[in-house]
Write a protein that holds these residues in place. Structure first.
Motif, PDB file in Angstrom:
ATOM      1  N   ILE A  52     -16.118  -0.658  -6.120  1.00  0.00           N
ATOM      2  CA  ILE A  52     -14.206  -0.205  -5.724  1.00  0.00           C
ATOM      3  C   ILE A  52     -14.155   1.256  -5.333  1.00  0.00           C
ATOM      4  N   ARG A  53     -13.035   1.494  -4.716  1.00  0.00           N
ATOM      5  CA  ARG A  53     -13.414   2.435  -3.642  1.00  0.00           C
ATOM      6  C   ARG A  53     -11.905   2.934  -4.760  1.00  0.00           C
ATOM      7  N   ARG A  54     -12.517   4.631  -5.228  1.00  0.00           N
ATOM      8  CA  ARG A  54     -10.953   5.231  -6.252  1.00  0.00           C
ATOM      9  C   ARG A  54     -11.140   6.402  -5.170  1.00  0.00           C
ATOM     10  N   ASN A  55      -9.558   6.816  -4.797  1.00  0.00           N
ATOM     11  CA  ASN A  55      -9.594   8.807  -4.398  1.00  0.00           C
ATOM     12  C   ASN A  55     -10.422   8.854  -3.290  1.00  0.00           C
ATOM     13  N   GLY A  56     -10.958   7.886  -1.984  1.00  0.00           N
ATOM     14  CA  GLY A  56     -12.005   8.132  -0.778  1.00  0.00           C
ATOM     15  C   GLY A  56     -13.689   7.830  -1.582  1.00  0.00           C
ATOM     16  N   ARG A  57     -13.636   7.829  -2.442  1.00  0.00           N
ATOM     17  CA  ARG A  57     -14.962   7.384  -3.072  1.00  0.00           C
ATOM     18  C   ARG A  57     -15.774   6.554  -3.443  1.00  0.00           C
ATOM     19  N   THR A  58     -16.309   6.102  -3.235  1.00  0.00           N
ATOM     20  CA  THR A  58     -16.942   4.244  -3.339  1.00  0.00           C
ATOM     21  C   THR A  58     -17.789   4.237  -4.510  1.00  0.00           C
ATOM     22  N   LEU A  59     -17.540   3.871  -6.094  1.00  0.00           N
ATOM     23  CA  LEU A  59     -18.269   3.929  -7.391  1.00  0.00           C
ATOM     24  C   LEU A  59     -18.419   2.612  -7.179  1.00  0.00           C
ATOM     25  N   SER A  60     -20.387   2.489  -8.221  1.00  0.00           N
ATOM     26  CA  SER A  60     -20.437   0.594  -8.205  1.00  0.00           C
ATOM     27  C   SER A  60     -20.973   0.865  -9.600  1.00  0.00           C
ATOM     28  N   PHE A  61     -20.852  -0.590 -10.081  1.00  0.00           N
ATOM     29  CA  PHE A  61     -21.781  -0.284 -11.447  1.00  0.00           C
ATOM     30  C   PHE A  61     -22.004  -1.963 -12.494  1.00  0.00           C
ATOM     31  N   LYS A  62     -22.720  -1.809 -13.010  1.00  0.00           N
ATOM     32  CA  LYS A  62     -23.338  -3.445 -13.068  1.00  0.00           C
ATOM     33  C   LYS A  62     -23.091  -3.572 -14.880  1.00  0.00           C
ATOM     34  N   VAL A  63     -22.739  -4.967 -14.973  1.00  0.00           N
ATOM     35  CA  VAL A  63     -22.458  -5.513 -16.212  1.00  0.00           C
ATOM     36  C   VAL A  63     -23.287  -6.709 -16.283  1.00  0.00           C
ATOM     37  N   ARG A 116      -8.789   1.330 -13.428  1.00  0.00           N
ATOM     38  CA  ARG A 116      -7.355   2.513 -13.271  1.00  0.00           C
ATOM     39  C   ARG A 116      -6.482   1.380 -12.235  1.00  0.00           C
ATOM     40  N   PRO A 117      -5.146   1.775 -12.021  1.00  0.00           N
ATOM     41  CA  PRO A 117      -4.536   1.301 -11.129  1.00  0.00           C
ATOM     42  C   PRO A 117      -4.681   1.981  -9.890  1.00  0.00           C
ATOM     43  N   ARG A 118      -4.661   1.375  -9.001  1.00  0.00           N
ATOM     44  CA  ARG A 118      -4.684   1.727  -7.474  1.00  0.00           C
ATOM     45  C   ARG A 118      -6.222   1.905  -6.505  1.00  0.00           C
ATOM     46  N   VAL A 137      -6.285  -2.925  -7.868  1.00  0.00           N
ATOM     47  CA  VAL A 137      -5.890  -3.176  -9.541  1.00  0.00           C
ATOM     48  C   VAL A 137      -4.311  -2.269  -9.291  1.00  0.00           C
ATOM     49  N   ALA A 138      -3.295  -3.368  -9.764  1.00  0.00           N
ATOM     50  CA  ALA A 138      -1.734  -3.074  -9.685  1.00  0.00           C
ATOM     51  C   ALA A 138      -1.867  -2.035 -11.213  1.00  0.00           C
ATOM     52  N   GLY A 139      -2.655  -2.659 -12.199  1.00  0.00           N
ATOM     53  CA  GLY A 139      -2.915  -2.347 -14.280  1.00  0.00           C
ATOM     54  C   GLY A 139      -3.767  -2.513 -14.083  1.00  0.00           C
ATOM     55  N   THR A 140      -3.793  -1.872 -15.999  1.00  0.00           N
ATOM     56  CA  THR A 140      -4.715  -2.700 -17.233  1.00  0.00           C
ATOM     57  C   THR A 140      -3.419  -3.555 -18.580  1.00  0.00           C
ATOM     58  N   LEU A 141      -4.780  -3.873 -18.726  1.00  0.00           N
ATOM     59  CA  LEU A 141      -3.408  -4.429 -20.001  1.00  0.00           C
ATOM     60  C   LEU A 141      -4.500  -3.916 -21.103  1.00  0.00           C
ATOM     61  N   LYS A 142      -3.249  -2.920 -21.414  1.00  0.00           N
ATOM     62  CA  LYS A 142      -3.704  -1.876 -23.004  1.00  0.00           C
ATOM     63  C   LYS A 142      -4.585  -2.455 -24.058  1.00  0.00           C
ATOM     64  N   ALA A 201       0.830  -1.455  -0.250  1.00  0.00           N
ATOM     65  CA  ALA A 201       0.147  -0.195   0.005  1.00  0.00           C
ATOM     66  C   ALA A 201       0.561   1.024   0.184  1.00  0.00           C
ATOM     67  N   LEU A 202       1.479   1.677   1.014  1.00  0.00           N
ATOM     68  CA  LEU A 202       2.906   2.424   0.891  1.00  0.00           C
ATOM     69  C   LEU A 202       3.503   2.482  -0.535  1.00  0.00           C
ATOM     70  N   GLU A 203       3.973   1.587  -1.162  1.00  0.00           N
ATOM     71  CA  GLU A 203       4.655   1.322  -2.296  1.00  0.00           C
ATOM     72  C   GLU A 203       3.710   2.486  -3.391  1.00  0.00           C
ATOM     73  N   LEU A 204       2.799   1.539  -3.391  1.00  0.00           N
ATOM     74  CA  LEU A 204       1.181   2.211  -3.828  1.00  0.00           C
ATOM     75  C   LEU A 204       1.060   4.128  -4.210  1.00  0.00           C
ATOM     76  N   GLY A 205       1.234   4.276  -2.485  1.00  0.00           N
ATOM     77  CA  GLY A 205       1.254   5.743  -2.010  1.00  0.00           C
ATOM     78  C   GLY A 205      -0.605   5.696  -1.896  1.00  0.00           C
ATOM     79  N   ILE A 206      -0.807   4.777  -0.843  1.00  0.00           N
ATOM     80  CA  ILE A 206      -2.533   4.361  -0.232  1.00  0.00           C
ATOM     81  C   ILE A 206      -2.405   4.305   0.717  1.00  0.00           C
ATOM     82  N   SER A 207      -2.943   4.478   1.955  1.00  0.00           N
ATOM     83  CA  SER A 207      -3.185   4.188   2.626  1.00  0.00           C
ATOM     84  C   SER A 207      -2.578   2.540   3.765  1.00  0.00           C
TER      85      SER A 207
END
Length: 471
Positions: A458-469, A424-426, A409-414, A395-401
């Motif tokens: 998912i949680r992104r920058n302190g916010r919770t985002l949801s989606f349905k597929v 997105r990463p993180r 998510v460490a990354g995504t394939l192009k 977590a510290l390596e990624l710059g999060i708490s």
């Protein structure tokens, strides 16, 4: 008239007597008294300048060149299919300063001086130039360690001062390469200590000085009057881009800790307390029975941390480390980060109306659980995402708490499905189809057995985002 003449004559005689009594400075000797300092900084500068280097970097960047056919007029009448945009390679040059801290060619500078550079050239005070490579870089403290190969030659270097002994009002000298004009010396005093420079650094405990610091001084030396390194010049506070008498330097004790830990491990490793808390205000101090505001009220302790092993608990107030006063969370972070891995520190704690000492083993954040990075495949919305288990170290390596838990998510394939869905990463994967996600293997299982419908949070920058597929 005679009385006036006698008075002036006496004053002149006293002046000459004072000058005659002033001690002389031997050549190349660092000043040893206040009287010597008042005469000249030259002996100090002559000794220190050979250990301060100029740093030049080259970075290759790809730029998209504007095309005439990108103009809306041409697109309207001729369409927009003119192939991919034209790109070109450009070389960006930058400059800064650095300090030799070892005769074998070890140099300390700022991360922002060399970060991302493709080529690094170091110029010594005698005009010799060397290619340099980065041994350790630490963006979170804005420090980098370089190495030049000197083939057995012993280079002049600076020794570290104990920055904890610096006091407001101490005389200091800054040496660097401002605006690329060449090595320049400025003098001033320490204006303040433990200052936050308003930078995006983890360590917010800078030395503030009024010695003139300008662009290009970054990575240069801030010297004490005995010729030791008080800090690494890092930033200025200025709306115009020039010196306004407010400069900031990274304290020598933190620089020394990063150097020691970095050379020993070959990577960025710092002690980790594993506890967080809040600043003690006047009202909180009164409620806790403290004599004055100061310290950190602990409100969270990680179970895998050195703090927990030392016996620190929620509700404790950390008031000192090795008898050095803790003013707030920034001071606490700085004191711990300035320690050396493998050593111990004495934690002064106020608990239930009494002071007590805890022995803290300085150790890095643990990687528990192991990150186990894995690229997901299959028919689901996270296909092509690289997932990993969160631990304090990762977590510290990624710059999060460091207290974040679960799967990240460490990354995504192009061009992958996960990228198309905007992962997105993180991003931290929280819930899939109502099941809380705590491990990579579990995430894979839940995604694969979903049966064509996925509700994902998912949680992104302190916010919770949801989606349905749905497939």
């Amino acid at each position: 008239m005679n009385r006036i003449f006698r008075t002036v004559t006496s004053a002149l005689a006293l002046g000459f007597l004072f000058i005659a009594a002033a001690p002389a400075i031997a050549e190349d000797v660092v000043p040893q008294s206040q009287q010597q300092i008042m005469l000249s900084f030259a002996p100090l500068v002559k000794k220190a300048v050979p250990a301060v280097v100029n740093i030049f970097t080259k970075t290759r960047v790809t730029q998209t060149r504007p095309s005439l056919f990108d103009d809306p007029f041409f697109k309207r009448f001729f369409g927009g299919n003119f192939g991919p945009p034209r790109q070109r390679q450009k070389i960006q040059n930058s400059l800064g300063s650095g300090v030799l801290v070892d005769g074998d060619g070890i140099i300390v500078t700022n991360y922002h001086v060399v970060g991302g550079a493709d080529e690094i050239t170091v110029a010594l005070s005698d005009r010799r130039e060397f290619d340099a490579h980065v041994i350790v870089s630490d963006e979170r403290t804005d420090l980098a360690i370089l190495k030049i190969e000197v083939e057995g030659e012993s280079l002049p270097y600076l020794e570290f001062a104990d920055s904890d002994k610096l006091e407001i009002g101490d005389l200091v000298i800054a040496i660097g390469n401002p605006f690329g004009v060449g090595q320049t010396v400025t003098s001033g005093i320490i204006s303040a200590l433990d200052r936050s420079a308003g930078l995006d650094n983890e360590i917010q405990s800078f030395i503030q000085t009024d010695a003139a610091i300008n662009p290009g001084n970054s990575g240069g030396a801030l010297l004490t009057m005995d010729g030791r390194l008080a800090g690494i010049n890092s930033a200025i506070f200025s709306k115009s881009g020039g010196s306004l008498g407010i400069g900031f330097a990274i304290p020598a004790n933190l620089v020394k800790a990063v150097l020691t830990n970095g050379l020993a491990t070959g990577r960025v490793v710092r002690p980790w307390l594993g506890a967080v808390g809040q600043e003690i205000t006047g009202d909180v101090a009164d409620g806790l029975g403290l004599e004055k505001p100061g310290g950190v009220l602990v409100n969270r302790v990680h179970p895998y941390s050195a703090a927990y092993q030392a016996g620190l608990r929620v509700g404790d107030v950390i008031v000192s480390i090795d008898d050095k006063e803790i003013l707030g969370p920034e001071t606490l972070t700085f004191r711990v980060a300035s320690g050396v891995i493998g050593k111990t520190a004495r934690l002064g704690v106020y608990r239930e109306g009494r002071l007590m000492d805890l022995e803290l083993n300085l150790q890095p954040a643990p990687e528990l659980p192991p990150r186990d990075l894995e690229t997901l495949t299959g028919r689901h919305p996270l296909s092509g995402a690289v997932l990993g288990n969160l631990s304090p170290a990762y977590a510290l390596e990624l710059g999060i708490s460091a207290f974040a838990e679960g799967v990240v998510v460490a990354g995504t394939l192009k061009g992958s499905v996960a990228e198309r869905y905007g992962l997105r990463p993180r991003d931290i994967l929280l819930v899939v189809n109502g099941e809380k996600i705590v491990a990579v293997e579990q995430a894979k299982s839940v995604l694969e057995k979903a049966g064509g419908s996925w509700q994902i949070s998912i949680r992104r920058n302190g916010r919770t985002l949801s989606f349905k597929v749905s497939s």
